[in-house]
Scaffold this active site. Sequence first.
Site, PDB file in Angstrom:
ATOM      1  N   ASN A 243       0.841  -1.207   0.000  1.00 38.18           N
ATOM      2  CA  ASN A 243       0.000   0.000   0.000  1.00 38.18           C
ATOM      3  C   ASN A 243       0.871   1.250   0.000  1.00 38.18           C
ATOM      4  O   ASN A 243       0.556   2.245  -0.653  1.00 38.18           O
ATOM      5  CB  ASN A 243      -0.920   0.033   1.220  1.00 38.18           C
ATOM      6  CG  ASN A 243      -2.088  -0.919   1.081  1.00 38.18           C
ATOM      7  OD1 ASN A 243      -2.397  -1.355  -0.026  1.00 38.18           O
ATOM      8  ND2 ASN A 243      -2.724  -1.252   2.190  1.00 38.18           N
ATOM      9  N   GLY A 245       4.242   1.181  -0.822  1.00 40.57           N
ATOM     10  CA  GLY A 245       5.152   1.102  -1.971  1.00 40.57           C
ATOM     11  C   GLY A 245       4.544   1.686  -3.227  1.00 40.57           C
ATOM     12  O   GLY A 245       5.245   2.284  -4.044  1.00 40.57           O
ATOM     13  N   GLU A 366       3.508  -3.648  -8.754  1.00 40.49           N
ATOM     14  CA  GLU A 366       2.896  -3.244  -7.468  1.00 40.49           C
ATOM     15  C   GLU A 366       1.378  -3.086  -7.610  1.00 40.49           C
ATOM     16  O   GLU A 366       0.774  -2.151  -7.075  1.00 40.49           O
ATOM     17  CB  GLU A 366       3.575  -2.002  -6.904  1.00 40.49           C
ATOM     18  CG  GLU A 366       5.039  -2.311  -6.581  1.00 40.49           C
ATOM     19  CD  GLU A 366       5.661  -1.461  -5.513  1.00 40.49           C
ATOM     20  OE1 GLU A 366       4.939  -0.947  -4.645  1.00 40.49           O
ATOM     21  OE2 GLU A 366       6.898  -1.329  -5.540  1.00 40.49           O
TER      22      GLU A 366
HETATM   23  C1  LIG Z   1       9.629  -5.183 -14.336  1.00 39.93           C
HETATM   24  C2  LIG Z   1       8.867  -5.854 -13.257  1.00 39.93           C
HETATM   25  C3  LIG Z   1       9.324  -5.769 -11.943  1.00 39.93           C
HETATM   26  C4  LIG Z   1       8.617  -6.423 -10.933  1.00 39.93           C
HETATM   27  N1  LIG Z   1       9.108  -6.379  -9.645  1.00 39.93           N
HETATM   28  C5  LIG Z   1       8.537  -7.162  -8.693  1.00 39.93           C
HETATM   29  C6  LIG Z   1       9.153  -7.292  -7.394  1.00 39.93           C
HETATM   30  O1  LIG Z   1      10.168  -6.677  -7.095  1.00 39.93           O
HETATM   31  N2  LIG Z   1       8.555  -8.119  -6.511  1.00 39.93           N
HETATM   32  C7  LIG Z   1       7.436  -8.819  -6.785  1.00 39.93           C
HETATM   33  O2  LIG Z   1       6.980  -9.558  -5.926  1.00 39.93           O
HETATM   34  N3  LIG Z   1       6.824  -8.714  -8.002  1.00 39.93           N
HETATM   35  C8  LIG Z   1       7.359  -7.908  -8.954  1.00 39.93           C
HETATM   36  N4  LIG Z   1       6.780  -7.807 -10.210  1.00 39.93           N
HETATM   37  C9  LIG Z   1       5.570  -8.571 -10.490  1.00 39.93           C
HETATM   38  C10 LIG Z   1       4.355  -7.671 -10.684  1.00 39.93           C
HETATM   39  O3  LIG Z   1       3.955  -7.146  -9.454  1.00 39.93           O
HETATM   40  C11 LIG Z   1       3.270  -8.507 -11.374  1.00 39.93           C
HETATM   41  O4  LIG Z   1       3.701  -8.694 -12.717  1.00 39.93           O
HETATM   42  C12 LIG Z   1       1.926  -7.834 -11.325  1.00 39.93           C
HETATM   43  O5  LIG Z   1       1.427  -7.852 -10.020  1.00 39.93           O
HETATM   44  C13 LIG Z   1       0.906  -8.501 -12.265  1.00 39.93           C
HETATM   45  O6  LIG Z   1       0.901  -9.873 -12.092  1.00 39.93           O
HETATM   46  P1  LIG Z   1       0.957 -10.827 -13.390  1.00 39.93           P
HETATM   47  O7  LIG Z   1       2.152 -10.414 -14.170  1.00 39.93           O
HETATM   48  O8  LIG Z   1       0.901 -12.234 -12.933  1.00 39.93           O
HETATM   49  O9  LIG Z   1      -0.316 -10.470 -14.234  1.00 39.93           O
HETATM   50  P2  LIG Z   1      -1.792 -11.110 -14.049  1.00 39.93           P
HETATM   51  O10 LIG Z   1      -2.161 -11.092 -12.606  1.00 39.93           O
HETATM   52  O11 LIG Z   1      -1.828 -12.396 -14.776  1.00 39.93           O
HETATM   53  O12 LIG Z   1      -2.672 -10.033 -14.800  1.00 39.93           O
HETATM   54  C14 LIG Z   1      -2.858 -10.052 -16.226  1.00 39.93           C
HETATM   55  C15 LIG Z   1      -3.980  -9.069 -16.568  1.00 39.93           C
HETATM   56  O13 LIG Z   1      -5.183  -9.499 -15.942  1.00 39.93           O
HETATM   57  C16 LIG Z   1      -5.749  -8.444 -15.190  1.00 39.93           C
HETATM   58  N5  LIG Z   1      -6.433  -8.985 -14.006  1.00 39.93           N
HETATM   59  C17 LIG Z   1      -5.991  -9.943 -13.153  1.00 39.93           C
HETATM   60  N6  LIG Z   1      -6.882 -10.146 -12.184  1.00 39.93           N
HETATM   61  C18 LIG Z   1      -7.909  -9.282 -12.391  1.00 39.93           C
HETATM   62  C19 LIG Z   1      -9.137  -9.007 -11.727  1.00 39.93           C
HETATM   63  N7  LIG Z   1      -9.479  -9.636 -10.609  1.00 39.93           N
HETATM   64  N8  LIG Z   1      -9.948  -8.062 -12.249  1.00 39.93           N
HETATM   65  C20 LIG Z   1      -9.608  -7.393 -13.392  1.00 39.93           C
HETATM   66  N9  LIG Z   1      -8.459  -7.614 -14.049  1.00 39.93           N
HETATM   67  C21 LIG Z   1      -7.610  -8.547 -13.566  1.00 39.93           C
HETATM   68  C22 LIG Z   1      -4.570  -7.580 -14.791  1.00 39.93           C
HETATM   69  O14 LIG Z   1      -4.991  -6.247 -14.497  1.00 39.93           O
HETATM   70  C23 LIG Z   1      -3.690  -7.661 -16.042  1.00 39.93           C
HETATM   71  O15 LIG Z   1      -4.122  -6.700 -16.973  1.00 39.93           O
HETATM   72  C24 LIG Z   1       7.452  -7.132 -11.224  1.00 39.93           C
HETATM   73  C25 LIG Z   1       6.995  -7.202 -12.558  1.00 39.93           C
HETATM   74  C26 LIG Z   1       7.696  -6.592 -13.563  1.00 39.93           C
HETATM   75  C27 LIG Z   1       7.191  -6.725 -14.978  1.00 39.93           C
END
Ligand SMILES: Cc1cc2nc3c(=O)[nH]c(=O)nc-3n(C[C@H](O)[C@H](O)[C@H](O)COP(=O)(O)OP(=O)(O)OC[C@H]3O[C@@H](n4cnc5c(N)ncnc54)[C@H](O)[C@@H]3O)c2cc1C
Length: 382
Positions: A243, A245, A366
């Site tokens: 929250n 971050g 985030e």
């Molecule tokens: C460059 C980079 C750095 C990162 N750094 C960190 C880090 O330091 N630590 C860490 O823990 N993580 C990190 N992340 C991970 C990041 O937080 C996740 O990629 C992000 O939370 C989205 O998760 P996902 O990629 O699995 O996408 P998904 O959860 O699969 O989402 C895909 C799409 O579906 C949509 N979606 C999913 N659920 C719903 C819902 N309930 N309602 C509507 N839409 C939805 C999303 O909005 C998105 O558009 C990083 C990611 C990147 C790309």
Amino acid sequence: MTQPALTTLSDDEVLFRDSVYEFADRDIRPLVRQMDDEAKVPRDLIDRLFDLGVMSIEIPDEFGGGGATFFHSVLAVEAVSRVDPSIGVLVDVHNTLVINALLRWANDQQHRAYLPQLAQKSVGAYALSEAGSGSDAFALATRGVERGDRYVLNGRKLWITNGNEADLFIVFATVNPDAGYRGITAFLVERGASGFTIGKKEDKLGIRASSTCELIFEDCAIARDAVLGEAGKGYKVAIETLNEGRIGIGAQMLGIAQGALDHAVRYTKERKQFGSTIASFQGVQFQLARAATELEAARLLVYNAARLRDARKPFLQEAAMCKLFASEVAERVTSLAVNLFGGNGFVKDYPVEKLFRDAKIGQIYEGTSNLQLQTIAKQLLA
Ligand SMILES: Cc1cc2nc3c(=O)[nH]c(=O)nc-3n(C[C@H](O)[C@H](O)[C@H](O)COP(=O)(O)OP(=O)(O)OC[C@H]3O[C@@H](n4cnc5c(N)ncnc54)[C@H](O)[C@@H]3O)c2cc1C
């Protein structure tokens, strides 16, 4: 008593912000292109960030930090991101997630063990996401099993910022999969722990110099007292730090948008077409004016969320709004900057195509924009 404007800074805040920006302009700017091409941050630059004090902003004086506020962290992330958002996120994760979580949740012994290192030379990383659990973060599968006086971790984390540089990782794992989110536990894991390796580094669209890595835990045994907070309460650590971050990510997006606007203003005052500078055309002026207005609105949202957090007032909705809006503004303003640079906006010899690529991540990490909208809607409809 009249309240000062949200953007009115104290003398100390102005001094701090300006010194960080001057450092970024002088010491980071010349390296931006090379770091983006090589997808790497030189260790020497990280050492200089420590020397400057931007890696220990909120760490209390007694542990070698600056003893400043969360708002100072926001100012630092904004100032650095104006020059390079990759370094911006390195500073952001270290301060607003890792140090923040330790200040709130670590016990005295953990404070003594880790805060001086984090203030001096050790970079932090925050490992929640996995291949199967992103937005649904608490569906994580990494296991922590108690064995005698140790916990043994098994699983894989994905997308971990600072994975290449970090010495200390906050790793979320479940100690009881049947308990759902109530099994989630935060662990402090040091680089070099047996059974812990850094996996693949991602080759990314933007913030390329910031390392984003897989973490692999294969029978990684750590001491029982490596738990941050309480076993089974890791979900609280995750929710509360994220929250906060995401205000930092709002600040990163502000910095990107400001950086792009700075470039666009400078360029449009120099570039001539039809016998005049392109900034003399009202069509261009109005585009710049709209960008500046959006940027100001984003800054008010980010600063308000940060100040609410420092005042210990509720800020959940404001944090979600500031990240949502600032990331959209960053995308629009960097896109405008590319347009205003014309062909030069599309090539790597000029700085704006990089900021355009860097802006995209603000709507993903985030908590994606949809997840921010979900948080705002939940508050609205409660
Ligand atoms: C460059 C980079 C750095 C990162 N750094 C960190 C880090 O330091 N630590 C860490 O823990 N993580 C990190 N992340 C991970 C990041 O937080 C996740 O990629 C992000 O939370 C989205 O998760 P996902 O990629 O699995 O996408 P998904 O959860 O699969 O989402 C895909 C799409 O579906 C949509 N979606 C999913 N659920 C719903 C819902 N309930 N309602 C509507 N839409 C939805 C999303 O909005 C998105 O558009 C990083 C990611 C990147 C790309």
